[in-house]
Structure formats: structure tokens, C-alpha cells
Write a protein that holds these residues in place. Structure first.
Motif, PDB file in Angstrom:
ATOM      1  N   SER A  24       0.840  -1.195   0.000  1.00  0.00           N
ATOM      2  CA  SER A  24       0.000   0.000   0.000  1.00  0.00           C
ATOM      3  C   SER A  24       0.873   1.242   0.000  1.00  0.00           C
ATOM      4  O   SER A  24       2.071   1.179   0.297  1.00  0.00           O
ATOM      5  N   THR A  25       0.235   2.381  -0.323  1.00  0.00           N
ATOM      6  CA  THR A  25       0.927   3.670  -0.312  1.00  0.00           C
ATOM      7  C   THR A  25       0.071   4.686   0.430  1.00  0.00           C
ATOM      8  O   THR A  25      -1.142   4.530   0.528  1.00  0.00           O
ATOM      9  N   LEU A  26       0.731   5.715   0.932  1.00  0.00           N
ATOM     10  CA  LEU A  26       0.043   6.818   1.604  1.00  0.00           C
ATOM     11  C   LEU A  26       0.745   8.103   1.213  1.00  0.00           C
ATOM     12  O   LEU A  26       1.974   8.167   1.258  1.00  0.00           O
ATOM     13  N   LYS A  27      -0.029   9.106   0.817  1.00  0.00           N
ATOM     14  CA  LYS A  27       0.567  10.423   0.585  1.00  0.00           C
ATOM     15  C   LYS A  27      -0.358  11.497   1.110  1.00  0.00           C
ATOM     16  O   LYS A  27      -1.577  11.312   1.171  1.00  0.00           O
ATOM     17  N   ALA A  28       0.257  12.613   1.517  1.00  0.00           N
ATOM     18  CA  ALA A  28      -0.493  13.744   2.079  1.00  0.00           C
ATOM     19  C   ALA A  28       0.219  15.034   1.711  1.00  0.00           C
ATOM     20  O   ALA A  28       1.447  15.056   1.562  1.00  0.00           O
ATOM     21  N   ASN A  29      -0.558  16.113   1.597  1.00  0.00           N
ATOM     22  CA  ASN A  29       0.017  17.425   1.273  1.00  0.00           C
ATOM     23  C   ASN A  29       0.952  17.931   2.356  1.00  0.00           C
ATOM     24  O   ASN A  29       1.917  18.634   2.073  1.00  0.00           O
ATOM     25  N   ASN A  30       0.638  17.629   3.620  1.00  0.00           N
ATOM     26  CA  ASN A  30       1.565  17.913   4.717  1.00  0.00           C
ATOM     27  C   ASN A  30       1.303  16.898   5.817  1.00  0.00           C
ATOM     28  O   ASN A  30       0.259  16.269   5.855  1.00  0.00           O
ATOM     29  N   ALA A  31       2.288  16.739   6.679  1.00  0.00           N
ATOM     30  CA  ALA A  31       2.177  15.733   7.739  1.00  0.00           C
ATOM     31  C   ALA A  31       2.899  16.219   8.980  1.00  0.00           C
ATOM     32  O   ALA A  31       3.732  17.131   8.925  1.00  0.00           O
ATOM     33  N   TYR A  32       2.578  15.578  10.108  1.00  0.00           N
ATOM     34  CA  TYR A  32       3.208  15.908  11.387  1.00  0.00           C
ATOM     35  C   TYR A  32       3.331  14.621  12.203  1.00  0.00           C
ATOM     36  O   TYR A  32       2.370  13.851  12.287  1.00  0.00           O
ATOM     37  N   LYS A  84       5.867  12.651  18.496  1.00  0.00           N
ATOM     38  CA  LYS A  84       6.727  11.634  19.087  1.00  0.00           C
ATOM     39  C   LYS A  84       6.147  11.045  20.370  1.00  0.00           C
ATOM     40  O   LYS A  84       6.167   9.835  20.564  1.00  0.00           O
ATOM     41  N   GLU A  85       5.636  11.891  21.259  1.00  0.00           N
ATOM     42  CA  GLU A  85       5.140  11.413  22.545  1.00  0.00           C
ATOM     43  C   GLU A  85       4.010  10.386  22.376  1.00  0.00           C
ATOM     44  O   GLU A  85       3.941   9.400  23.092  1.00  0.00           O
ATOM     45  N   GLN A  86       3.144  10.594  21.395  1.00  0.00           N
ATOM     46  CA  GLN A  86       2.036   9.670  21.157  1.00  0.00           C
ATOM     47  C   GLN A  86       2.391   8.593  20.128  1.00  0.00           C
ATOM     48  O   GLN A  86       1.605   7.689  19.885  1.00  0.00           O
ATOM     49  N   ASN A  87       3.566   8.706  19.495  1.00  0.00           N
ATOM     50  CA  ASN A  87       3.967   7.836  18.391  1.00  0.00           C
ATOM     51  C   ASN A  87       2.829   7.758  17.372  1.00  0.00           C
ATOM     52  O   ASN A  87       2.342   6.693  17.017  1.00  0.00           O
ATOM     53  N   GLN A  88       2.413   8.933  16.915  1.00  0.00           N
ATOM     54  CA  GLN A  88       1.269   9.033  16.011  1.00  0.00           C
ATOM     55  C   GLN A  88       1.564  10.061  14.920  1.00  0.00           C
ATOM     56  O   GLN A  88       2.202  11.074  15.166  1.00  0.00           O
ATOM     57  N   TRP A  89       1.075   9.796  13.731  1.00  0.00           N
ATOM     58  CA  TRP A  89       1.223  10.685  12.584  1.00  0.00           C
ATOM     59  C   TRP A  89      -0.133  11.304  12.236  1.00  0.00           C
ATOM     60  O   TRP A  89      -1.166  10.677  12.441  1.00  0.00           O
ATOM     61  N   ARG A  90      -0.067  12.504  11.651  1.00  0.00           N
ATOM     62  CA  ARG A  90      -1.261  13.158  11.126  1.00  0.00           C
ATOM     63  C   ARG A  90      -0.942  13.660   9.723  1.00  0.00           C
ATOM     64  O   ARG A  90       0.031  14.393   9.522  1.00  0.00           O
ATOM     65  N   GLY A  91      -1.753  13.247   8.756  1.00  0.00           N
ATOM     66  CA  GLY A  91      -1.643  13.753   7.391  1.00  0.00           C
ATOM     67  C   GLY A  91      -2.793  14.691   7.129  1.00  0.00           C
ATOM     68  O   GLY A  91      -3.919  14.426   7.549  1.00  0.00           O
ATOM     69  N   ARG A  92      -2.524  15.783   6.434  1.00  0.00           N
ATOM     70  CA  ARG A  92      -3.571  16.768   6.127  1.00  0.00           C
ATOM     71  C   ARG A  92      -3.474  17.198   4.674  1.00  0.00           C
ATOM     72  O   ARG A  92      -2.452  17.022   4.030  1.00  0.00           O
ATOM     73  N   GLY A  93      -4.554  17.834   4.240  1.00  0.00           N
ATOM     74  CA  GLY A  93      -4.616  18.269   2.848  1.00  0.00           C
ATOM     75  C   GLY A  93      -5.220  17.152   2.034  1.00  0.00           C
ATOM     76  O   GLY A  93      -6.140  16.463   2.485  1.00  0.00           O
TER      77      GLY A  93
END
Length: 173
Positions: free
Chosen positions: A83-91, A94-103
Motif C-alpha cells: 500500500s501507499t500513503l501520501k499527504a500534502n503535509n504531515a506531522y 513523538k510522545e504519542q507515536n502518532q502521525w497526522r496527514g492533512r490536505g
């Protein structure tokens, strides 16, 4: 006149003895900036995830920002692109070991030929889960599913849309 001179000199001395104290400014920007990054995560000498980003900012607390977007490829144990994942911006938090993609966020399951589109998506690598509370569109080979909210495996092989709507065709055997 002598009295005025003494008052004037005393005023100057008092003013000179009290320098104006300024509060130090704490820098909260990135500690490091990386351009044209390509990174590979491996397990047992096999590529699991390939990551590409035009710009990455790394912060003191370990968070990372990808202001110009991110592209990820996920591979199976056998080394096949899954699979693939892409996003216009991401964050990356570290503390939550979690990613957020937006756009414009897009996830593709290569084997099932399905694609998820949304405006915001969260990814928990430790759980291998993606989720959102935003509007989602899933394009399947024959149908398109719409809804709000999604919980899924990171490869989109299994998912639940919280509030689905639209028409889906079924074939009877």
C-alpha cells in the motif's frame, strides 16, 4: 545651582545603575531542517516502509513536521509493495507515536485496487491502524463508498466507515 547639579548627577547615576532587564526569548522553531529526504525502515533485513519528503523539520521534543508533503510505501514480509500513503503535509507526534496527514490525503491498497481519499488522517504505526473523523471516499473496482469517520488497517485491507452513505452494488449468486 550647586544643588541642581548634584540632583542632576544623582539622577544620571540612578538611571545608569538600573539597566533595563529583558526577558530571554525561547526559540520554539525547528532544530534541524532536512531537504529531499528518503528513508527506509527495515526489519530482519527487509524493507517495511519507504518514506520520501521534500522538507522535514525536527523539533527539540522529537516531533517532526513535513510542510511540503510526505509519501510512504508499505511492503509485505515478502518485499512486495502492499500500500501507499501520501499527504500534502504531515506531522509526527513523538510522545504519542502518532502521525497526522492533512490536505489531500490518499491511501492505496495495491492488491485490492482500492483508494481512500480524505482531508485528514491519523496513523498509529505501533497498532498498524489509520483513522479519521473527517469525510472519506473509498474507490473500489466497481463502487465508490462515501462516509464520515473511518477506522482501518494501515494497508486498507480491512476498514469500518463510521457513518457510510451512498449506493453499493451487490451480486447475487
Amino acid at each position: 545651582m550647586r544643588y541642581l547639579s548634584i540632583v542632576f548627577i544623582a539622577t544620571l547615576l540612578i538611571a545608569c545603575d538600573q539597566p533595563e532587564a529583558k526577558e530571554p526569548v525561547e526559540y520554539k522553531g525547528p532544530l534541524r531542517e532536512v531537504e529531499n529526504m528518503e528513508m527506509f525502515y527495515t526489519e530482519n533485513d527487509r524493507i517495511k516502509v519507504k518514506m520520501q519528503a521534500a522538507v522535514v523539520y525536527e523539533f527539540l521534543n522529537g516531533d517532526r513536521e513535513f510542510p511540503k508533503g510526505i509519501y510512504l510505501e508499505f511492503y509485505t514480509e515478502e518485499g512486495t509493495l502492499e500500500s501507499t500513503l501520501k499527504a500534502n503535509n504531515a506531522y509526527f507526534f513523538k510522545e504519542q507515536n502518532q502521525w497526522r496527514g492533512r490536505g489531500k490525503v490518499e491511501v492505496k491498497n495495491i492488491a485490492k485496487n482500492e483508494q481512500l481519499n480524505t482531508e485528514e488522517l491519523f496513523w498509529k504505526p505501533a497498532d498498524q491502524k489509520i483513522f479519521t473523523e473527517q469525510f472519506v471516499t473509498i474507490k473500489q473496482q466497481e463502487d465508490v463508498i462515501y462516509g464520515t469517520g473511518l477506522d482501518a488497517k494501515q494497508d486498507l485491507s480491512d476498514y469500518v466507515i463510521t457513518k457510510p452513505y451512498g449506493e453499493v452494488g451487490f451480486q447475487e449468486n
